[in-house]
Structures are given as C-alpha cells and as structure tokens.
Design a protein around this motif. Structure first.
Motif, mmCIF file in Angstrom:
data_model
loop_
_atom_site.group_PDB
_atom_site.id
_atom_site.type_symbol
_atom_site.label_atom_id
_atom_site.label_comp_id
_atom_site.label_asym_id
_atom_site.label_seq_id
_atom_site.Cartn_x
_atom_site.Cartn_y
_atom_site.Cartn_z
ATOM 1 N N LEU A 38 0.833 -1.211 0.000
ATOM 2 C CA LEU A 38 0.000 0.000 0.000
ATOM 3 C C LEU A 38 0.862 1.253 0.000
ATOM 4 C CD1 LEU A 38 -2.877 -1.000 2.442
ATOM 5 C CD2 LEU A 38 -3.022 -0.530 -0.003
ATOM 6 N N THR A 39 1.967 1.232 0.767
ATOM 7 C CA THR A 39 2.804 2.428 0.806
ATOM 8 C C THR A 39 3.547 2.602 -0.506
ATOM 9 O OG1 THR A 39 3.278 1.505 2.968
ATOM 10 C CG2 THR A 39 4.089 3.697 2.520
ATOM 11 N N LEU A 92 11.144 6.390 -8.016
ATOM 12 C CA LEU A 92 11.328 4.970 -8.316
ATOM 13 C C LEU A 92 12.143 4.277 -7.226
ATOM 14 C CD1 LEU A 92 12.028 4.778 -12.144
ATOM 15 C CD2 LEU A 92 9.938 4.286 -10.906
ATOM 16 N N LYS A 93 13.158 4.990 -6.693
ATOM 17 C CA LYS A 93 14.019 4.352 -5.702
ATOM 18 C C LYS A 93 13.236 4.051 -4.432
ATOM 19 C CE LYS A 93 18.797 4.819 -4.152
ATOM 20 N NZ LYS A 93 19.886 5.771 -3.926
ATOM 21 N N ARG A 94 12.384 5.004 -4.012
ATOM 22 C CA ARG A 94 11.564 4.754 -2.822
ATOM 23 C C ARG A 94 10.561 3.649 -3.081
ATOM 24 N NH1 ARG A 94 12.518 8.283 1.281
ATOM 25 N NH2 ARG A 94 10.910 7.693 2.756
ATOM 26 N N TYR A 143 10.030 0.280 -0.790
ATOM 27 C CA TYR A 143 8.801 -0.260 -0.191
ATOM 28 C C TYR A 143 8.458 -1.614 -0.772
ATOM 29 C CZ TYR A 143 7.760 3.834 2.547
ATOM 30 O OH TYR A 143 7.823 4.812 3.490
ATOM 31 N N SER A 144 8.736 -1.805 -2.065
ATOM 32 C CA SER A 144 8.433 -3.114 -2.644
ATOM 33 C C SER A 144 9.332 -4.172 -2.013
ATOM 34 C CB SER A 144 8.593 -3.062 -4.165
ATOM 35 O OG SER A 144 9.778 -3.674 -4.576
ATOM 36 N N SER A 145 10.541 -3.775 -1.579
ATOM 37 C CA SER A 145 11.409 -4.753 -0.917
ATOM 38 C C SER A 145 10.792 -5.197 0.410
ATOM 39 C CB SER A 145 12.790 -4.133 -0.727
ATOM 40 O OG SER A 145 13.245 -4.342 0.558
ATOM 41 N N ILE A 146 10.088 -4.280 1.086
ATOM 42 C CA ILE A 146 9.389 -4.667 2.321
ATOM 43 C C ILE A 146 8.283 -5.664 1.996
ATOM 44 C CG2 ILE A 146 7.940 -3.804 4.194
ATOM 45 C CD1 ILE A 146 9.490 -1.151 3.917
ATOM 46 N N ALA A 147 7.542 -5.384 0.909
ATOM 47 C CA ALA A 147 6.454 -6.283 0.521
ATOM 48 C C ALA A 147 7.002 -7.672 0.197
ATOM 49 C CB ALA A 147 5.713 -5.709 -0.679
#
Lengths: 185, 500
Positions: free
Chosen positions: B296-297, B304-306, B310-314
């Motif tokens: 969601l975040t 793109l870097k951020r 966040y996708s790495s957290i997912a």
C-alpha cells in the motif's frame, strides 16, 4: 632473583608512566603508555596471575592502545596544546589531588591483619561449581591446566571459528571508521 | 559424500574455504588499495581484483557443493549442507553484480575511494558466515561483520547529506536490533545450555517450551525482523535505501536480505522445530503486515528508488509466508524466491543508476516517460524486472511466488496464500505504471534521455541477470530441483538428535 626482576619491571613501569604524563605530543604519550602496560603485565606474571597478564597484553597493550592511536591519528591533533594554567584548572587540580590524598590516608590505617580479618568476615560469594554444571568442569580445568589453559583451550579449539570471525569484524570496523572519518582519503 | 570432521582444524579450514578465501582476498585488496588509491584507474583495479576474489570464493563453494561435503558427526559452528551453499551463492552473485555496477557508477559520481571494494568483500564474507551459521555466536558475528561493512557503504558518498543520514539511521537501528538479537541469544543459551542450533533443537524437544526460551525466541525474531525489514521493523528501510548510493541499495536489498532470511529459516527449523506453534502465528502476523503495508505504501510513491524500497518490504512479506510453512518445501521456496528477487532487484537498481545522477533520489515515474523510444534496451530490461517483481508468468518472479504458494497450501493454510495473491495484484498498481510510462507516454523533450547510459560492465551484469530471470522463468525445472534438494538436507543432521 625474582626480586631483581620485579624491581626492573617496576622501575620501567614508573619511568614510562612518568614519560607518558610528561610528553607533550599525544602520540608519544600513547606509546609510553603501551610500555607501561607491558611492564605491568610482567608484574602480573610475577604474581603468578598469568591469565590477567595475557589479558593485560591483549586488551590494554593491544586493543585499547590501538584504539587510542587511531583516535589520536583521526583527530589530527598536531601541535595544538591547551593552556592549563587558569584558576579553574588550578581548582580542579586541588580538588582531585585532595581526594587522592584522602584515599591515601584511609589506606594508611589498613594493616595486613585488619585486611585479612575483613576478608574473612565478608559474605561468601556463591561457588560457581554449585551454580552451573560447567562451573565444576571449569574448576577442574583450571587445576589441571592452569588458568590460561582453561581459557585458551575453548577459545582456540571449540570457539576457534567465532574467534577468527571477531578479527574480521574488527578489521571491517577499522576500515569503515577510516573511510568515514578521514578528512582526505 | 565427503565427510568432513569439523572438530579438527583442517576440517574447519575446508568447511570454511569459501569464506577464508574471500576474507584473505579482501586483505590483499586492502593492501593494494592502501598504496594505490588516488586515481580512477586504481579504483577500477580494486574492483576487478575484488571480482577475482569473488570468483575464487565461488569456485571453492562450488567444489564443496558438488563434492557433497557433509559433517562427520555433529555440525559445529558452521553448517555443511546445500542450503548454506545456495544462500552463500546468492550472496556471492549479489556482490559480483554490485561490484560490476559500481565500477562505472563510482567514477561517474566522483566517489574515487577504492576502499569501497574491500568493504563489499568483507560484507559478503559476513553474509556467508551468517547464511552458514550453525551456532548462535557465529550467527551474531556474521551479522555484525556484514552490517558494519554495509553501514559504511551506505554512507560512502560523504558529500551527500542523504547518504550520511542513511548510514547513521542504518547504524543506530542496526545497533538497536543487535541488542535484541544478543539478548535473545543469551536467553536461549540460558534455557538450552548451548548455542549450537541442532543441540538447542534437541534440548528443547519433547517438553513444553521454557519461558526463557520462548522469550529468547521472541527477541531473536525481533532482531532478525529488523534485518529483513519486515513490518513493523521496517521504518529505517525506505530512508536508508533511498539515501545510499544505488549499487549499495541493491546489495542491501539482495545480499543482506538473502543472508538474513537464510539464517532465520535455519534458526527456526533447526533450533525451534518444537516451538512451531509459538513462532508460526508471529511469522504469519509479520508476513501479513509486511505484505499489506509494503504494497500500500509503495502505491503512494513517486520516486522509483523509494518505490523499490517499499516493494522490498512487501517481498520480505512474501518470503515470510514461505518461512511460516516451516517445512522443507517452505525453506526451498525461500531460497528460490531469494534468487528470483535478488537477480531482479539487482538489475532494477542497476538500471536505476542509468536513469539518474547524484544518488538517483529524484527519478520519478514522469522522468522515464518515452524511454522506450530513446533507449529501447534499458526500457526492455526495466520492463522485464517490473514484470518479474510483479510475478508475471514467464519470469522467475512468477516461479518464486508459485513455489511459495504451493508450499503453504500444502500445509492447509488458506488465508496467507489468498493475501499473497491479493497484495500481488495490488502491486501491479505501481509496477505497471513504470512500463506504461516508458512505452506509452511521449517523451517530454527530444534529448531528455540523452544522458541515460550504462557502463559496459554494468550493462553486461544487468543483461545477464535479466536473461537469467527470463530463461529460468521459462525453464525452471532444474532450478526447482536444486532448491528442493537444498532444503531437504536442512534438518537432516538435526533430526536424529531430536529423538529420545
């Protein structure tokens, strides 16, 4: 013979400690301090506290001194000396010296007999052998191999791998500190 | 099957040959850079030397793997099983990719300090110790070696305040997490009387879990949770990934995460198989929180870097779903997903270095509009990466997710797989706009993308990763076999002990 060895190392310790205080360059003060630590280690050996002697060399003469040296080098102290002759410094000196003098006088009243009676009356600490199964093993080890052997055998055989990895960790930390803190690489 | 006696010094040296070679080589590179560290040429020399070291270490690892080395008796300090080799191989691949991408990047960004490369090697050695740790002491030390080196790498751009911020944040949070981990280790030691993972497993089996061990397990999970950036221990990740030099962000997202996950799986499966009822709900909660919050975040990000942070957290959440299974299939799924995610993310961060300058913090979706027309190869690579991260069929990302799903469904759990699929669909909301922006929107200016380009080494590494993502995604059977076989050996040595 032993007494002569003691006096040699004691003299070295006193002289190098004085040189450490008297030298004006921070770098040479650290190096003098290293010599003091090493001669103190020799005194520990004379007291048959081999393990403390080894730790003294490893930790104080080795690790802590390297730390001091790095701090001195990274701070780029150079020739800067601070003026310590103001009234504030004088007051601090008097207070600290006074405290030390009080301690010294307190020690004066201690005779060997009084010390022995106080130790005898002190509450007994728990025996490690009764607390842990390993405590008895450690005690037997210390009897059969001496204190150093009891520490060295696990350190260099069972825990050899972690011991070596620790050195890698320290190396990484040193390289990292230099990379981040050095003004010009 | 080669039996290696881990009680003898020679046995230890053989078992740790990849790590010893890598550390020794890092010392050599350090010596070389100590007298050659002025010009860009020296930096390149250090980079190529490091690659040679990674190659040696990889060869030793392959020899151990192919030789089928296994411990003679109880494994001590370090594991000797294909699970370790697989995780270590992922760490080596991540390091090699990072070095190849950094070769051109450091020069372009004016970061001429060849100390970078020995630090990458030391971090990799730490990852390999962590991934192969059979003892909580080795686990902790490996984690620290890795972390200390990566803290410094995060702050390597000393002129950039964001890079320094990233290093400081990572360091403080990392030290905090280490405290939890160490306290957990101490409590587990108190309960089991040992730090050896399989002996802990044997000590704790067949009786109710003591309170002290349960507390220790909880603290261990918190400590590891920080390193794998699972929600709610993820707060540091976006800022750190964002501020670090981009190749370092890639290393953090791939190598660091791979090693931490391998260690987590090993601790849970070897030391706490009897406490499975205790840690499964916690891991499930972490997985659900990471998948939902991470995705969601990420939807709300413009940079793109951020978004990748966040996708790495997912993705950590997806892998926690596989960890939840607690089975060999689950461990194999973690390993496979780590490879899939690692290859893809490293390529994605590598491509990001082509798009921006000065840390790539400000590359937004709008900046890559019309990139497909100007730089078709880079656009294609980024598109494949996004599809693989999304889990599109035909890419390695799809195989990874499918393997996780099958491992978890086999355990009769339905909520986690459904959530995984739902949140993956949600992730299309931020992966697909990248592709749409590159292919469907007009370029804002004719020479807007003139500066976009990669050094030949980075291009080679990224191309190899992208090709591997597609080829392994199309023909995954060999890889599935290796991952499955690796995981099956994970607890073989521990199981006989767990009996009466």
């Amino acid at each position: 013979m032993l007494e002569a060895v003691f006096y040699v190392f004691a003299a070295v310790a006193v002289v190098t400690a004085s040189m450490c205080i008297l030298s004006r360059s921070a770098m040479s003060a650290v190096l003098w301090l290293t010599a003091t630590m090493l001669s103190l280690a020799a005194l520990y050996v004379l007291l048959s506290a081999e393990f403390i002697a080894a730790i003294q060399v490893l930790v104080y003469a080795g690790a802590v001194m390297v730390l001091f040296l790095f701090v001195v080098m990274l701070l780029n102290l150079g020739q800067a000396t601070t003026d310590m002759r103001g009234p504030a410094a004088l007051a601090t000196t008097i207070v600290i010296a006074g405290l030390l003098a009080i301690q010294l006088f307190a020690l004066w009243s201690y005779t060997p007999a009084r010390l022995a009676s106080e130790v005898a009356q002190a509450p007994q600490l728990s025996d490690p052998a009764t607390l842990f199964a390993a405590g008895q093993i450690a005690r037997d080890e210390a009897v059969s191999r001496g204190v150093v052997g009891a520490v060295a055998v696990p350190l260099f055989q069972v825990y050899l791998v972690p011991f070596e990895i620790t050195s890698v960790l320290l190396l990484a930390a040193i390289v990292g500190a230099v990379v981040l803190a050095k003004r010009r690489l | 099957m080669n039996r290696i006696d881990l009680a003898s010094p020679v046995g230890v040296a053989i078992a740790l040959l990849p790590e010893i070679l890598l550390t020794g080589w890092a010392l050599i590179v350090l010596l070389v850079v100590s007298w050659r560290h002025r010009t860009a040429q020296d930096s390149r020399l250090a980079g190529w030397l490091s690659l040679v070291g990674l190659l040696f270490s990889g060869a030793a690892l392959a020899a151990l793997w192919v030789g089928g080395a296994s411990p003679d008796g109880l494994p001590q300090m370090v594991a000797l099983d294909p699970f370790r080799y697989g995780a270590a191989a992922i760490a080596l691949l991540a390091a090699a990719g990072t070095v190849l991408i950094s070769l051109g990047y450091l020069e372009r960004e004016g970061l001429i300090a060849p100390e970078y490369y020995p630090l990458v090697l030391l971090a990799t050695a730490g990852m390999m110790f962590l991934a192969g740790a059979e003892d909580l002491i080795v686990l902790f030390l490996g984690l620290e070696v890795m972390s200390v080196a990566v803290y410094v790498l995060a702050g390597f751009d000393r002129t950039d305040p964001f890079s320094s911020e990233a290093a400081l944040k990572y360091f403080l949070i990392g030290a905090f997490a280490s405290g939890f981990l160490l306290y957990g280790i101490a409590l587990v030691y108190g309960a089991a009387g040992t730090t050896n993972l399989s002996i802990i497993g044997a000590q704790l089996s067949g009786r109710p879990i003591p309170m002290m061990a349960a507390l220790g397990l909880g603290l261990l999970l918190i400590g590891m949770g920080f390193k794998i950036s699972a929600v709610p221990f993820h707060m540091w990740a976006p800022d750190v990934y964002d501020g670090s030099p981009t190749p370092v962000s890639g290393l953090m997202a791939t190598g660091v995460k791979a090693a931490a996950f391998a260690a987590l799986v090993r601790v849970l499966m070897e030391a706490f198989p009897s406490a499975v009822g205790l840690w499964q709900p916690v891991v499930a909660a972490l997985a659900i929180a990471s998948m939902t919050v991470g995705n969601l975040t990420a939807l709300a990000q413009r940079s793109l870097k951020r978004m990748l942070a966040y996708s790495s957290i997912a993705h950590a959440g997806y892998m926690l779903v596989a960890v939840w299974a607690g089975t060999h299939a689950g461990a194999g799924a973690v390993l496979l997903y780590l490879l899939a995610y690692g290859l893809t993310t490293l390529a994605a961060f590598g491509l990001l270095t082509a798009l921006g300058r000065g840390g790539e913090r400000d590359v937004t979706y709008d900046d890559i509009a019309g990139l497909a027309g100007a730089r078709p190869a880079i656009a294609l690579g980024l598109a494949v990466c996004m599809l693989s991260l999304l889990g599109f069929p035909g890419t390695l990302g799809f195989i990874g997710k499918w393997y996780i799903l099958s491992a978890v469904v086999a355990e009769g759990q339905m909520i986690l797989p459904v959530l995984l699929v739902l949140t993956s669909v949600l992730s299309a909301g931020y992966y697909l706009p990248v592709i749409m922006s590159m292919y469907m929107r007009p370029s804002p200016g004719a020479d807007r993308h003139a500066a976009v380009g990669l050094s030949p080494t980075a291009a080679g590494a990224i191309a190899a990763s992208v090709v591997a993502v597609v080829l392994l995604g199309l023909w995954p059977s060999g890889l599935l076999e290796v991952a499955g076989a690796s995981a099956r050996t994970l607890t073989q040595t521990a199981l006989p002990l767990a009996g009466p």
